[in-house]
Design a protein around this motif. Structure first.
Motif, short mmCIF file in Angstrom:
data_model
loop_
_atom_site.label_atom_id
_atom_site.label_comp_id
_atom_site.label_asym_id
_atom_site.label_seq_id
_atom_site.Cartn_x
_atom_site.Cartn_y
_atom_site.Cartn_z
N ALA A 161 0.83 -1.21 0.00
CA ALA A 161 0.00 0.00 0.00
C ALA A 161 0.86 1.25 0.00
O ALA A 161 1.99 1.25 0.49
CB ALA A 161 -0.91 0.00 1.22
N GLU A 162 0.29 2.32 -0.56
CA GLU A 162 0.89 3.65 -0.49
C GLU A 162 -0.07 4.53 0.28
O GLU A 162 -1.28 4.47 0.08
CB GLU A 162 1.11 4.22 -1.89
N LEU A 163 0.47 5.37 1.14
CA LEU A 163 -0.34 6.20 2.02
C LEU A 163 0.06 7.66 1.85
O LEU A 163 1.24 7.99 1.93
CB LEU A 163 -0.12 5.74 3.47
N SER A 164 -0.92 8.52 1.60
CA SER A 164 -0.70 9.96 1.55
C SER A 164 -1.47 10.58 2.71
O SER A 164 -2.67 10.33 2.87
CB SER A 164 -1.20 10.52 0.22
N VAL A 165 -0.77 11.38 3.54
CA VAL A 165 -1.36 12.00 4.72
C VAL A 165 -1.03 13.49 4.69
O VAL A 165 0.12 13.87 4.88
CB VAL A 165 -0.82 11.35 6.02
N ILE A 166 -2.05 14.31 4.41
CA ILE A 166 -1.83 15.75 4.25
C ILE A 166 -2.65 16.51 5.29
O ILE A 166 -3.87 16.37 5.37
CB ILE A 166 -2.23 16.24 2.83
N GLY A 167 -1.95 17.35 6.08
CA GLY A 167 -2.60 18.12 7.14
C GLY A 167 -3.10 19.48 6.65
O GLY A 167 -2.49 20.10 5.77
N HIS A 168 -4.21 19.93 7.25
CA HIS A 168 -4.83 21.21 6.92
C HIS A 168 -5.29 21.89 8.19
O HIS A 168 -5.50 21.24 9.21
CB HIS A 168 -6.06 20.99 6.02
N THR A 169 -5.48 23.20 8.11
CA THR A 169 -5.96 23.97 9.26
C THR A 169 -7.05 24.93 8.82
O THR A 169 -7.28 25.13 7.62
CB THR A 169 -4.83 24.80 9.90
N ASP A 170 -7.69 25.55 9.82
CA ASP A 170 -8.56 26.68 9.51
C ASP A 170 -7.68 27.93 9.41
O ASP A 170 -6.46 27.82 9.36
CB ASP A 170 -9.69 26.80 10.53
N THR A 171 -8.28 29.11 9.40
CA THR A 171 -7.51 30.34 9.18
C THR A 171 -7.16 31.07 10.47
O THR A 171 -6.69 32.21 10.43
CB THR A 171 -8.27 31.29 8.24
N VAL A 172 -7.41 30.44 11.62
CA VAL A 172 -7.04 31.06 12.89
C VAL A 172 -5.53 30.91 13.07
O VAL A 172 -5.01 29.79 13.05
CB VAL A 172 -7.80 30.42 14.07
N GLY A 173 -4.82 32.03 13.26
CA GLY A 173 -3.37 31.98 13.42
C GLY A 173 -2.66 32.42 12.15
O GLY A 173 -3.28 32.73 11.14
N THR A 174 -1.34 32.42 12.22
CA THR A 174 -0.55 32.85 11.05
C THR A 174 -0.40 31.71 10.05
O THR A 174 -0.46 30.52 10.43
CB THR A 174 0.85 33.31 11.49
N PRO A 175 -0.19 32.04 8.79
CA PRO A 175 0.04 30.98 7.80
C PRO A 175 1.21 30.07 8.17
O PRO A 175 1.16 28.86 7.97
CB PRO A 175 0.30 31.74 6.51
N GLU A 176 2.27 30.65 8.73
CA GLU A 176 3.45 29.85 9.10
C GLU A 176 3.11 28.86 10.22
O GLU A 176 3.47 27.69 10.16
CB GLU A 176 4.60 30.77 9.54
N ASP A 177 2.42 29.36 11.25
CA ASP A 177 2.03 28.48 12.36
C ASP A 177 1.06 27.40 11.87
O ASP A 177 1.13 26.25 12.31
CB ASP A 177 1.38 29.28 13.50
N ASN A 178 0.16 27.76 10.98
CA ASN A 178 -0.81 26.80 10.47
C ASN A 178 -0.14 25.74 9.60
O ASN A 178 -0.56 24.58 9.61
CB ASN A 178 -1.94 27.50 9.73
N TYR A 179 0.89 26.11 8.88
CA TYR A 179 1.63 25.11 8.11
C TYR A 179 2.23 24.07 9.07
O TYR A 179 2.13 22.86 8.84
CB TYR A 179 2.73 25.76 7.26
N GLN A 180 2.84 24.55 10.15
CA GLN A 180 3.44 23.65 11.13
C GLN A 180 2.38 22.80 11.83
O GLN A 180 2.58 21.60 12.06
CB GLN A 180 4.25 24.44 12.17
#
Length: 197
Positions: A124-143
């Motif tokens: 199997a191959e697994l792709s796991v991609i995280g997302h956030t809402d818009t609360v906080g800075t773009p940099e913090d949300n990326y982390q």
């Protein structure tokens, strides 16, 4: 540019007119069918719809006018090749509590289903991609998106997942499921998208 997938299956069909080739355009789950042109020295036919088919003689002759075949009949004729095809990707959305990498109870309950999907697709191959809402800075949300993807990956491994490939990443607040303004706490945007292939 549109990208499409199609499957052409050819078999020899016994008949009084001799051996024939059968070409069928197969649907792909969740996608619009593309088209395929079947050509030989005598002419060509274009298949544009799922389950559309054309026949032509091995000895020659123009491909027949396209007809829609019954799905059950196509699956019977092509049972061998179809059973050898890989399963389609399984897709899951897992949601998180606000400003954390803690899964909601409903999403935690989906982990067992994801493990089953991985086990049915070996390797199997697994792709796991995280997302956030818009609360906080773009940099913090990326982390935070990375932390969420890491949490899901670690949980799946702790439950026995053994995919051959694991890709993790983060879109942070850059790929919202529900479009909102800045600093909007939208629960459906706080997610990890898991795809099992």
């Amino acid at each position: 540019m549109a990208v499409f997938l199609w499957l052409t299956l050819a078999v020899f069909l016994p008949g009084c007119a001799g051996q024939k080739n059968l070409v069928v355009l197969m649907p792909e789950e969740g996608k619009t069918s593309g088209e395929v042109t079947v050509s030989n020295s005598q002419g060509s036919q274009v298949l544009k719809q799922p389950w559309e088919a054309t026949k032509f003689s091995v000895a020659g002759g123009r491909p027949s006018a396209p007809v829609i075949m019954d799905e059950t009949e196509v699956r019977r004729i092509f049972a061998g090749p179809l059973s050898a095809m890989p399963l389609p990707p399984a897709k899951y959305l897992l949601y998180f509590e606000q400003n954390t990498s803690n899964l909601t109870p409903e999403s935690t309950a989906l982990l067992a289903e994801i493990i089953e999907a991985i086990n049915r697709r070996q390797p199997a191959e697994l792709s796991v991609i995280g997302h956030t809402d818009t609360v906080g800075t773009p940099e913090d949300n990326y982390q935070l998106g990375l932390q969420r993807a890491g949490t899901v990956t670690d949980l799946l491994k702790s439950l026995g997942a053994t995919p051959a490939i694991i890709e993790t990443g983060s879109h942070g607040e850059g790929n919202l499921l529900i479009m909102t303004g800045d600093e909007t706490p939208e629960p459906r945007n706080r997610r990890v998208e898991v795809i099992v292939r």
